[in-house]
Design an enzyme around this catalytic site. Structure first.
Site, mmCIF file in Angstrom:
data_model
loop_
_atom_site.group_PDB
_atom_site.id
_atom_site.type_symbol
_atom_site.label_atom_id
_atom_site.label_comp_id
_atom_site.label_asym_id
_atom_site.label_seq_id
_atom_site.Cartn_x
_atom_site.Cartn_y
_atom_site.Cartn_z
ATOM 1 N N TYR B 99 44.784 44.319 44.842
ATOM 2 C CA TYR B 99 45.188 44.251 46.244
ATOM 3 C C TYR B 99 46.698 44.426 46.362
ATOM 4 O O TYR B 99 47.454 43.919 45.541
ATOM 5 C CB TYR B 99 44.839 42.883 46.842
ATOM 6 C CG TYR B 99 43.387 42.683 47.183
ATOM 7 C CD1 TYR B 99 42.905 42.960 48.458
ATOM 8 C CD2 TYR B 99 42.495 42.178 46.244
ATOM 9 C CE1 TYR B 99 41.584 42.748 48.780
ATOM 10 C CE2 TYR B 99 41.162 41.963 46.563
ATOM 11 C CZ TYR B 99 40.709 42.245 47.832
ATOM 12 O OH TYR B 99 39.409 42.032 48.144
ATOM 13 N N TYR B 138 37.151 42.434 41.263
ATOM 14 C CA TYR B 138 38.427 41.728 41.299
ATOM 15 C C TYR B 138 38.254 40.304 40.752
ATOM 16 O O TYR B 138 37.381 39.570 41.218
ATOM 17 C CB TYR B 138 38.898 41.715 42.763
ATOM 18 C CG TYR B 138 39.962 40.713 43.053
ATOM 19 C CD1 TYR B 138 41.277 40.950 42.667
ATOM 20 C CD2 TYR B 138 39.658 39.515 43.686
ATOM 21 C CE1 TYR B 138 42.248 40.013 42.908
ATOM 22 C CE2 TYR B 138 40.629 38.571 43.932
ATOM 23 C CZ TYR B 138 41.922 38.834 43.545
ATOM 24 O OH TYR B 138 42.879 37.908 43.779
ATOM 25 N N ARG B 148 34.933 38.826 41.855
ATOM 26 C CA ARG B 148 34.336 39.196 43.133
ATOM 27 C C ARG B 148 33.592 40.524 42.992
ATOM 28 O O ARG B 148 34.122 41.462 42.397
ATOM 29 C CB ARG B 148 35.406 39.375 44.229
ATOM 30 C CG ARG B 148 36.256 38.175 44.616
ATOM 31 C CD ARG B 148 35.530 37.030 45.294
ATOM 32 N NE ARG B 148 34.342 37.354 46.072
ATOM 33 C CZ ARG B 148 34.335 37.814 47.333
ATOM 34 N NH1 ARG B 148 35.456 38.019 47.970
ATOM 35 N NH2 ARG B 148 33.187 38.061 47.954
ATOM 36 N N HIS B 151 33.932 44.888 47.310
ATOM 37 C CA HIS B 151 33.718 44.592 48.730
ATOM 38 C C HIS B 151 34.846 45.150 49.577
ATOM 39 O O HIS B 151 35.955 45.372 49.089
ATOM 40 C CB HIS B 151 33.589 43.077 48.963
ATOM 41 C CG HIS B 151 34.831 42.313 48.631
ATOM 42 N ND1 HIS B 151 35.173 41.970 47.333
ATOM 43 C CD2 HIS B 151 35.836 41.850 49.405
ATOM 44 C CE1 HIS B 151 36.323 41.326 47.347
ATOM 45 N NE2 HIS B 151 36.760 41.243 48.596
ATOM 46 N N HIS B 153 36.752 44.235 53.296
ATOM 47 C CA HIS B 153 36.881 43.224 54.358
ATOM 48 C C HIS B 153 36.877 43.900 55.733
ATOM 49 O O HIS B 153 37.531 44.930 55.917
ATOM 50 C CB HIS B 153 38.205 42.459 54.216
ATOM 51 C CG HIS B 153 38.300 41.626 52.990
ATOM 52 N ND1 HIS B 153 37.996 40.287 52.967
ATOM 53 C CD2 HIS B 153 38.670 41.931 51.726
ATOM 54 C CE1 HIS B 153 38.189 39.799 51.758
ATOM 55 N NE2 HIS B 153 38.594 40.781 50.970
#
Lengths: 207, 226
Positions: B99, B138, B148, B151, B153
């Site tokens: 990120y 992640y 994770r 995905h 968001h």
């Protein structure tokens, strides 16, 4: 009633929302459609007589520590009690009064948020008192949380407000923002507490 | 009648951050006559030229690395009526699972040509689509060896306050579903609602695989814009 479709489940906003939801506030290279300013720097002429106010506060976790990675959104009527229906935009234009603000709690000291706006008027209907809708998202919260901010100096109106009156009297104070004059800036402080004796009253909306 | 209880609980101890950040008292049910009628509306003019294309909106010296995909779907109310002019804000990790956040410490490369932010408005039928790079898995600190699933968001501003939704879209068949407390916090029958479907129909030849992800927002009231 016909079969209702199932809603899309909520998931947490997570820790890394800032470069999208609040990019300019955090210094990321992406434009923002909303920020702490719910009214343009120059108060629109229609509202020239209205009070320009600041809404500030923090969000506290169950140990009383301020939460530095929450997103707070405010949505309110204008000083005449009307929500903005006109589309907001264009980008970088003069939005006037939007009534909508969003801030992350990661850039001001100790997780503070601080919005600039005009004090709302009373919305016609069952409401007697002015208020601001508050929405809260954060890492560790699997669902958005909704509440309302009422004004501590609207004692008579608050006493008549249907929603405020439906709150357990012992918890009503958690919805009050406290007025003070800070060096000539009319400031209302509204702290949210996730847990504990002062746990904020949060709302649910059944279909 | 499908089970309408789709949302995760506020407190889900396996996701450790919920322990100190979830309300402990019942929420106050707001009756319909005390709710507000509208949410802010944004005009088309607020969108940038490449807000809907995350593969283009942060280019510095080339194309971002990774698998280009299209994500498309419809936003509707619980009666299946499309919701027009809904603002969807998007953020995600890059192909390496990194990120662009200052507090991010995962040892995976940033992509100079990928930010991972975008936004779209739904059309008159509630449809939206955007292009992006498929996000990588992640790792996070919730527990030992926590990862994770891939995905994206989504933040969605519907027509009413109760239609304000933040969620995550997952990809079909992810082996990490079974190990992710955020995904697992969702009631079992509702988990499928968070998983996009691969769509050959929307896949663009020689260009991008497509995933369909419809979103249903709370409520079935008419809106002032219909």
């Amino acid at each position: 009633m016909a079969h209702l479709l199932r809603e899309t489940p909520s998931q947490t906003v997570g820790p890394f929302f800032a470069y999208s939801l609040t990019a300019e506030q955090y210094g990321y290279p992406y434009t923002s459609l909303m920020n702490h300013a719910m009214v343009s720097d120059q108060t629109p002429a229609d509202y020239a007589a209205s009070e320009r106010i600041f809404i500030q506060g923090r969000v506290y976790d169950g140990q009383g520590n301020p939460i530095p990675d929450a997103v707070v959104e405010l949505w309110q009527a204008d000083p005449q009690g009307h929500y903005r229906l006109a589309p907001i935009g264009p980008r970088n234009g003069q939005p006037g009064f939007t009534g909508f603000g969003r801030m992350g709690t990661g850039t001001l000291p100790d997780g503070q948020f601080r919005f600039t706006t005009l004090k709302p008027g009373v919305v016609a209907g069952a409401n007697a008192a002015p208020y601001i809708n508050v929405t809260l998202f954060m890492r560790g919260s699997l669902r958005g949380l909704f509440t309302r901010l009422y004004f501590s100096d609207e004692v008579d109106a608050n006493a008549q407000d249907a929603l405020l009156n439906s709150v357990d009297p012992a918890r009503r104070h958690t919805l009050l923002a406290h007025r003070e004059d800070q060096n000539g800036q009319l400031t209302y402080t509204f702290n949210l507490h996730m847990q504990g004796d002062n746990e904020t009253v949060f709302f649910a909306f059944a279909p | 009648m499908p089970d309408l209880d789709v949302h995760p609980p506020h407190l889900y101890p396996a996701y450790k951050s919920t322990i100190l950040r979830s309300p402990t008292r019942p929420l106050l049910l707001v009756p319909e006559h005390l709710r507000d009628v509208s949410m802010p509306v944004f005009g088309e003019s607020v969108l940038g030229e490449f807000d809907h294309d995350l593969t283009k909106n942060a280019r510095v010296n080339g194309e971002p690395i990774g698998e280009r995909i299209k994500v498309t779907g419809r936003v509707m109310d619980q009666q299946g009526r499309g919701l027009a002019n809904v603002l969807i804000e998007i953020w995600q990790a890059n192909a390496a699972g990194r990120y662009v956040h200052k507090a991010e410490i995962h040892d995976a490369p940033l992509d100079p040509n990928f930010l991972g932010s975008g936004r779209v408005l739904t059309d008159a039928e509630g449809r939206y689509s955007f292009y992006t790079i498929k996000p990588g898995a992640y790792p996070w600190g919730n527990h030992y060896n926590a990862w994770r699933p891939n995905h994206i968001h989504f933040s969605v501003l519907g027509h009413h306050l109760e239609q304000r939704l933040v969620t995550q879209m997952y990809f079909p068949g992810d082996p990490l579903f079974a190990f992710d407390p955020i995904f697992q916090s969702t009631p079992v029958p509702a988990r499928e609602l968070l998983i996009a479907q691969f769509s050959m129909d929307h896949t663009e030849a020689e260009f991008a695989l497509a995933y369909m992800f419809d979103m249903v927002l709370n409520g079935h009231r008419k809106t002032p814009f219909q």
